[in-house]
Design an enzyme around this catalytic site. Sequence first.
Site, short mmCIF file in Angstrom:
data_model
loop_
_atom_site.label_atom_id
_atom_site.label_comp_id
_atom_site.label_asym_id
_atom_site.label_seq_id
_atom_site.Cartn_x
_atom_site.Cartn_y
_atom_site.Cartn_z
CG HIS A 41 26.84 -24.58 44.77
ND1 HIS A 41 28.08 -24.41 45.32
CD2 HIS A 41 26.89 -23.99 43.55
CE1 HIS A 41 28.85 -23.72 44.49
NE2 HIS A 41 28.16 -23.45 43.40
CD GLU B 235 19.92 -46.49 52.17
OE1 GLU B 235 20.09 -45.93 53.25
OE2 GLU B 235 18.95 -47.23 51.92
CE LYS C 73 11.91 -45.53 56.20
NZ LYS C 73 12.60 -44.32 55.86
CB SER D 247 11.04 -49.91 57.91
OG SER D 247 10.98 -49.78 59.32
#
Length: 470
Positions: free
Chosen positions: A158, A292, A285, A279
């Site tokens: 979970h 992804e 970043k 970024s």
Amino acid sequence: MSTSKTWGGRFGQATDQRVESFTSSLDYDRRLYAHDIRGSIAHARMLAHVGVLTGTECDEIVTGLERIKSEIERGEFEWLPAHEDVHMNIELRLTEQIGEVGKKLHTARSRNDQVATDLRLYMRYAVDEILTALVAFQVELLDIAEREAETIMPGFTHMQTAQPVTAGHHVMAWSQMLERDMQRLFEVRQRINIMPLGAAALSGTSFPIDRTFTAKELGFDEPSANSLDAVSDRDFVIEFVAGASILMVHLSRIAEELILWCSEPFGFIQIGEAFCTGSSIMPQKKNPDVAELTRAKSGRVFGHLVAILTVMKGQPLAYNRDNQEDKELSFDTVDTVLACLEVMLGMMSDIHFQRERLLAAAQRGYSTATDLAEYLVSKGVPFRDAHEAVGKTVRYALERHKSLSELSLDELQRFSDEIQADVFDRLTIEGSVSVRVHVGGTAPSEVIKSVRNARERLTRRRELLGRLPK
Ligand code: ARG
């Protein structure tokens, strides 16, 4: 009235431009050229073998086809959209080059069995490429698992801290997923490797063909058993894309964990800078875009699965033009899977586990509570009572902002008389993982064993891949 088409004989009118571009598959089925030529050479040899072509005719055809192949590879072949597809482009060029005898190649054959054969040859090749990429990926995973066999991290259910596990064990779970993908692809390969050639349009042919001869030439296990089924069946595409979809499910799950793990709050891993991007606005970043995109690209492969299922659903026997829609999705599935495997492998080989962060995270979240309950059971307390007692202990510790191992023996004994000083061994994270030594357990010793087993299995798979007909 002439229409320049191979099938132009019965037509009095030229094809409408819109129909020509709507029905053409040339833009994408060119990719099949090498398989098409190989199939045609095998077909010509078979025709000579049974006496339908003379030896000289066969030689001329084979030489012509080989010349066309090198023309294509040198980029000198002129693809003509008016010739609809890869098959007709090559056949018409053959006749242009070697004259009348080129027109004999299509004896006892139809584009229906021809395209099904081409696609199976392509798919067999593609499956072997993917299997080879999977072997390389597995080699990397096994190296990581071995390296991190003793690295302790929190295991989650979970997404909540559950029990400590070793990072090597976690990586071996990924390896198991990919092991099943390999099994599936080997199985699909067997059903791909059946030869449609000889089914002709749908009913076979009146010529005395020798299908076993052609099958052997092309490395197929056997000729298909029914000519109607042979030209219409695309189960092998469905199965391949289904297998690829499950593989993409797995890659997306691995990708998702890497994304979480390299985020600031987790900090479980560092990914090499060569496999991250920055970024345009936030200078600090370092983003895991490779993972992804892999996660997202699963979507297009699932889409292809739905597409091919829908193309086939409700199709009457035998060949229908619908089947032309099998190709782009097959090609894109292969390209997507190979691209993801390649870049994920690169990223995987540049991942660094942050062992101290992982250990610290495992120490939070009362991950040894189950161990305490099991300790009580070993002292004769029924499991349900042990569970209750430990639940109360956790609550007590929570209220005092302490971990279980920070409680004193006195404090622990408030919840059960059975607790003795030896309990502290069981409350350590290292103790928790090291006792899980059964088959499939998380103990470092078990991780090392399963890495060894997996390496042996991979060696056998690699040998099998080398032995299979190409
Ligand atoms: N381009 C076609 C395909 O991909 C080849 C077979 C065409 N057959 C036909 N009868 N029109 O399926």
